[in-house]
Design a protein around this motif. Structure first.
Motif, PDB file in Angstrom:
ATOM      1  N   LYS A 132     -13.293  64.594  26.387  1.00 47.43           N
ATOM      2  CA  LYS A 132     -13.299  65.256  24.895  1.00 47.43           C
ATOM      3  C   LYS A 132     -12.820  66.784  24.916  1.00 47.43           C
ATOM      4  O   LYS A 132     -13.247  67.554  25.958  1.00 47.43           O
ATOM      5  CB  LYS A 132     -14.813  65.277  24.546  1.00 47.43           C
ATOM      6  N   ASP A 164     -13.744  51.776  30.686  1.00 45.29           N
ATOM      7  CA  ASP A 164     -15.340  51.813  30.387  1.00 45.29           C
ATOM      8  C   ASP A 164     -15.252  52.976  29.500  1.00 45.29           C
ATOM      9  O   ASP A 164     -14.272  53.391  28.866  1.00 45.29           O
ATOM     10  CB  ASP A 164     -16.038  51.921  31.804  1.00 45.29           C
ATOM     11  N   THR A 207     -14.759  42.167  25.012  1.00 46.57           N
ATOM     12  CA  THR A 207     -16.083  42.279  25.109  1.00 46.57           C
ATOM     13  C   THR A 207     -16.782  42.039  23.834  1.00 46.57           C
ATOM     14  O   THR A 207     -17.637  41.482  23.707  1.00 46.57           O
ATOM     15  CB  THR A 207     -16.366  43.881  25.524  1.00 46.57           C
ATOM     16  N   SER A 236     -19.185  53.249  18.676  1.00 51.25           N
ATOM     17  CA  SER A 236     -18.108  53.265  17.588  1.00 51.25           C
ATOM     18  C   SER A 236     -16.849  53.199  18.759  1.00 51.25           C
ATOM     19  O   SER A 236     -15.867  53.531  18.130  1.00 51.25           O
ATOM     20  CB  SER A 236     -18.130  54.350  16.604  1.00 51.25           C
ATOM     21  N   ASN A 238     -15.105  50.839  21.766  1.00 55.09           N
ATOM     22  CA  ASN A 238     -14.020  49.431  22.146  1.00 55.09           C
ATOM     23  C   ASN A 238     -14.974  48.508  21.821  1.00 55.09           C
ATOM     24  O   ASN A 238     -14.700  47.440  20.995  1.00 55.09           O
ATOM     25  CB  ASN A 238     -13.625  49.429  23.583  1.00 55.09           C
ATOM     26  N   ARG A 260     -22.505  59.857  19.330  1.00 56.55           N
ATOM     27  CA  ARG A 260     -23.422  60.827  19.987  1.00 56.55           C
ATOM     28  C   ARG A 260     -24.175  61.656  18.851  1.00 56.55           C
ATOM     29  O   ARG A 260     -25.338  61.994  19.162  1.00 56.55           O
ATOM     30  CB  ARG A 260     -22.784  61.712  21.013  1.00 56.55           C
ATOM     31  N   LYS A 282     -11.528  57.259  16.650  1.00 55.87           N
ATOM     32  CA  LYS A 282     -12.142  57.454  18.074  1.00 55.87           C
ATOM     33  C   LYS A 282     -10.870  57.493  19.067  1.00 55.87           C
ATOM     34  O   LYS A 282     -11.246  58.088  20.197  1.00 55.87           O
ATOM     35  CB  LYS A 282     -12.984  56.376  18.409  1.00 55.87           C
ATOM     36  N   ASN A 343     -24.030  48.166  28.612  1.00 57.38           N
ATOM     37  CA  ASN A 343     -24.739  47.942  29.959  1.00 57.38           C
ATOM     38  C   ASN A 343     -26.096  48.577  29.760  1.00 57.38           C
ATOM     39  O   ASN A 343     -26.194  49.934  29.746  1.00 57.38           O
ATOM     40  CB  ASN A 343     -23.957  48.262  31.030  1.00 57.38           C
TER      41      ASN A 343
HETATM   42  P1  NDP Z   1     -16.058  53.713  24.554  1.00 57.93           P
HETATM   43  O1  NDP Z   1     -15.861  55.006  25.230  1.00 57.93           O
HETATM   44  O2  NDP Z   1     -14.770  53.069  23.808  1.00 57.93           O
HETATM   45  O3  NDP Z   1     -17.180  53.790  23.327  1.00 57.93           O
HETATM   46  C1  NDP Z   1     -18.403  54.584  23.638  1.00 57.93           C
HETATM   47  C2  NDP Z   1     -19.413  54.757  22.491  1.00 57.93           C
HETATM   48  O4  NDP Z   1     -20.529  54.900  22.793  1.00 57.93           O
HETATM   49  C3  NDP Z   1     -18.669  55.878  21.686  1.00 57.93           C
HETATM   50  O5  NDP Z   1     -19.069  55.755  20.374  1.00 57.93           O
HETATM   51  C4  NDP Z   1     -19.611  57.036  22.176  1.00 57.93           C
HETATM   52  O6  NDP Z   1     -19.768  58.085  21.345  1.00 57.93           O
HETATM   53  C5  NDP Z   1     -20.884  56.156  22.430  1.00 57.93           C
HETATM   54  N1  NDP Z   1     -21.705  57.043  23.483  1.00 57.93           N
HETATM   55  C6  NDP Z   1     -21.483  57.349  24.795  1.00 57.93           C
HETATM   56  N2  NDP Z   1     -22.293  57.807  25.367  1.00 57.93           N
HETATM   57  C7  NDP Z   1     -23.333  58.060  24.245  1.00 57.93           C
HETATM   58  C8  NDP Z   1     -24.672  58.595  24.349  1.00 57.93           C
HETATM   59  N3  NDP Z   1     -25.019  59.306  25.741  1.00 57.93           N
HETATM   60  N4  NDP Z   1     -25.322  58.719  23.151  1.00 57.93           N
HETATM   61  C9  NDP Z   1     -24.911  58.058  22.029  1.00 57.93           C
HETATM   62  N5  NDP Z   1     -23.780  57.519  22.137  1.00 57.93           N
HETATM   63  C10 NDP Z   1     -22.937  57.447  23.086  1.00 57.93           C
HETATM   64  O7  NDP Z   1     -16.891  52.743  25.597  1.00 57.93           O
HETATM   65  P2  NDP Z   1     -16.877  51.133  25.513  1.00 57.93           P
HETATM   66  O8  NDP Z   1     -17.035  50.815  24.128  1.00 57.93           O
HETATM   67  O9  NDP Z   1     -15.925  50.588  26.247  1.00 57.93           O
HETATM   68  O10 NDP Z   1     -18.357  50.912  26.166  1.00 57.93           O
HETATM   69  C11 NDP Z   1     -19.609  51.002  25.465  1.00 57.93           C
HETATM   70  C12 NDP Z   1     -20.594  50.149  26.460  1.00 57.93           C
HETATM   71  O11 NDP Z   1     -20.157  48.894  26.790  1.00 57.93           O
HETATM   72  C13 NDP Z   1     -20.920  50.802  27.761  1.00 57.93           C
HETATM   73  O12 NDP Z   1     -22.232  50.753  28.438  1.00 57.93           O
HETATM   74  C14 NDP Z   1     -19.994  50.172  28.638  1.00 57.93           C
HETATM   75  O13 NDP Z   1     -20.167  50.078  30.075  1.00 57.93           O
HETATM   76  C15 NDP Z   1     -20.085  48.702  28.185  1.00 57.93           C
HETATM   77  N6  NDP Z   1     -19.063  47.901  28.333  1.00 57.93           N
HETATM   78  C16 NDP Z   1     -17.584  48.021  28.032  1.00 57.93           C
HETATM   79  C17 NDP Z   1     -16.961  47.090  28.524  1.00 57.93           C
HETATM   80  C18 NDP Z   1     -15.559  47.142  27.755  1.00 57.93           C
HETATM   81  O14 NDP Z   1     -14.585  46.029  28.068  1.00 57.93           O
HETATM   82  N7  NDP Z   1     -15.177  48.367  27.307  1.00 57.93           N
HETATM   83  C19 NDP Z   1     -17.160  45.724  29.002  1.00 57.93           C
HETATM   84  C20 NDP Z   1     -18.558  45.375  29.292  1.00 57.93           C
HETATM   85  C21 NDP Z   1     -19.412  46.386  29.049  1.00 57.93           C
HETATM   86  P3  NDP Z   1     -18.708  59.129  21.029  1.00 57.93           P
HETATM   87  O15 NDP Z   1     -17.597  58.536  20.325  1.00 57.93           O
HETATM   88  O16 NDP Z   1     -19.625  60.375  20.362  1.00 57.93           O
HETATM   89  O17 NDP Z   1     -18.280  59.627  22.527  1.00 57.93           O
END
Ligand code: NDP
Length: 441
Positions: A132, A164, A207, A236, A238, A260, A282, A343
């Motif tokens: 960020k 991730d 996913t 919001s 992937n 967040r 995003k 996860n």
């Molecule tokens: P991204 O980075 O694309 O998105 C993460 C999202 O979660 C963002 O909207 C982010 O908000 C929000 N976020 C992250 N940390 C926090 C927090 N502490 N509190 C509130 N919101 C939060 O990640 P992914 O979509 O790839 O991953 C999301 C989840 O899915 C994770 O647990 C990951 O391990 C799991 N996953 C992902 C896979 C993949 O193929 N991508 C496969 C299997 C599991 P902000 O925009 O404000 O940062």
């Protein structure tokens, strides 16, 4: 025989709370299952060995910011278990990344990968680097510095990372670009690549789409249909945006997406145009509070769990976002099904609430396995120097999610009900455990 108890396995993990949480949930399924072996000490000793990563690599990442000042971060790769194939699992770039976070994720990954039926071991990696507020050049320089270290330990038949949190298409491009130059090799190490340079169609969507395919299987198993169902989604990124997109395609109504700070909510369901706008926002690491919203869509601070009534709840942001209190609100708000897109988004207490309430509960290992499944298919395509069509990959993904559901039913059925936590834990475990035995591990 030594007295092996769940407590004797988790006692030494007190300083690794997330890893301990993941292990505790797993052992609650596995201990009753192992009773069938009787007092066989070798079985419990093998289980103990499974809880220890084969290798954890920690390294210094020095990179230069736009002011020409050298910065330092910590990089990690946890190579947890390779019984079934090369270590496989994503890279996370987030200030919250520690060895504990990556051990819990790597551990979960072993059984998720096993459930896909593909020849994949389990691993996870990343850095406490915060993407960020960084410029594109800074991100690229960080990725090159990170890969300069990591490239010594990975390879198409050794360890194949993917994305991730904080690691999307742009970062994978920079990481793979650096890997190719450092190793002088085009072997597909890293998945989630762009489709123009070795990536698989549908990997970006896999996913989220896979999660919806799995949810449809869970609903169908109890004679329900997803069409018209209202869904609260967190995140919001992937996973969340592709869950929303597939729900719309299936005739369901995604009501929320969050980040967040807060969430957006549309009582009549988010339209595809908004989901697309969120994806663009995003990619530039923007905040939902700055998104221009159409009539019928509002921005709210906080989380949606207590505020919104729905049938489907799909946490897709990060670990431990739903505690016991939120879980009770979700059940009270009419949940028919909770499916973990992220996860371990539910704490152990939250999972207990869901299980006791009798609603359908799909754990992450099963629900979000579609991403790594298509990563496995990407490795397959790279190894044979081919690229499958979108329809071919999507058909494989549907088949794999159905197979995972069948495995959960096989190992998790109690009468006419399915305990998906037990089903996924045991179904993932048996394959790895048997391979470890045959390998003499
Ligand atoms: P991204 O980075 O694309 O998105 C993460 C999202 O979660 C963002 O909207 C982010 O908000 C929000 N976020 C992250 N940390 C926090 C927090 N502490 N509190 C509130 N919101 C939060 O990640 P992914 O979509 O790839 O991953 C999301 C989840 O899915 C994770 O647990 C990951 O391990 C799991 N996953 C992902 C896979 C993949 O193929 N991508 C496969 C299997 C599991 P902000 O925009 O404000 O940062």
């Amino acid at each position: 025989m030594a007295n092996y108890t769940q407590e004797s396995f988790t006692r030494k993990l007190d300083n690794q709370p997330l890893f301990k949480e993941a292990v505790t949930e797993f052992l609650e399924s596995i201990f009753p299952f192992l009773e069938q072996y009787g007092p066989d000490e070798e079985v419990y000793m093998r289980l103990e060995r499974l809880l220890e990563p084969e290798r954890t690599i920690t390294f210094k990442v020095v990179w230069e910011n736009d002011e020409g000042i050298l910065q330092v971060n910590r990089g990690y790769r946890v190579q947890f278990n390779s019984a079934l194939g090369p270590y496989k699992g994503g890279l996370r770039f987030d200030p919250s990344v520690t060895e504990d976070v990556l051990k819990f994720l790597g551990f979960e990954q072993i059984f998720k990968n096993s459930l896909t039926g593909l020849p994949l071991g389990g691993g996870k990696g990343g850095s406490d680097f915060d993407p960020k507020g960084k410029t594109d050049n800074e991100i690229r320089r960080f990725c090159v510095a990170f890969m300069t270290e990591l490239s010594r330990y990975i390879g198409a038949n050794t360890d194949v990372p993917a994305g991730d949190i904080g690691v999307g298409a742009r970062e994978i491009g920079y990481l793979y670009g650096a890997y190719k130059r450092l190793q002088n090799r085009v072997d597909g190490t890293l998945t989630g690549k762009g489709t123009g340079y070795g990536g698989s169609f549908i990997r970006t969507e896999a996913t989220g789409y896979g999660a919806v395919y799995f949810i449809k299987e869970m609903l169908a198993h109890v004679g329900k249909n997803i069409e018209g169902m209202r869904a609260v989604i967190s995140g919001s990124g992937n996973v969340a945006t592709h869950v929303a997109e597939k729900l719309i395609a299936e005739g369901a109504l995604p009501l929320t997406l969050s980040d967040r700070d807060g969430y957006i909510y549309a009582e009549e369901g988010l339209l595809q145009e908004i989901v697309d706008a969120v994806k663009v926002l995003k990619e530039k690491k923007g905040s939902l509070k700055d998104l221009p919203l159409p009539h019928g869509c509002v921005y709210c601070l906080g989380t949606p769990w207590k505020a919104i009534k729905a049938q489907l709840f799909i946490p897709s942001a990060t670990q431990n976002e739903i505690d016991e209190d939120n879980a009770q609100a979700i059940v009270a708000n009419g949940a028919v099904l909770v499916a973990e897109g992220a996860n371990m988004p539910s704490t152990l207490d939250a999972v207990k609430v869901f299980k006791e309430s009798g609603i359908l509960f799909g754990p992450a290992k099963a629900v979000n396995a579609g991403g790594v499944a298509v990563s496995g298919l990407e490795m397959n395509q790279n190894a044979s120097h081919t690229q499958w069509t979108t329809d071919e990959v999507d058909a494989e993904l549907r088949m794999i999610m159905k197979r995972i559901h069948d495995t959960c039913v096989r190992y998790g059925s109690v009468g006419s009900r399915v305990d998906y936590v037990n089903g996924a834990n045991i179904g993932g475990f048996v394959r790895v455990f048997e391979a470890m035995k045959q390998l003499g591990w």
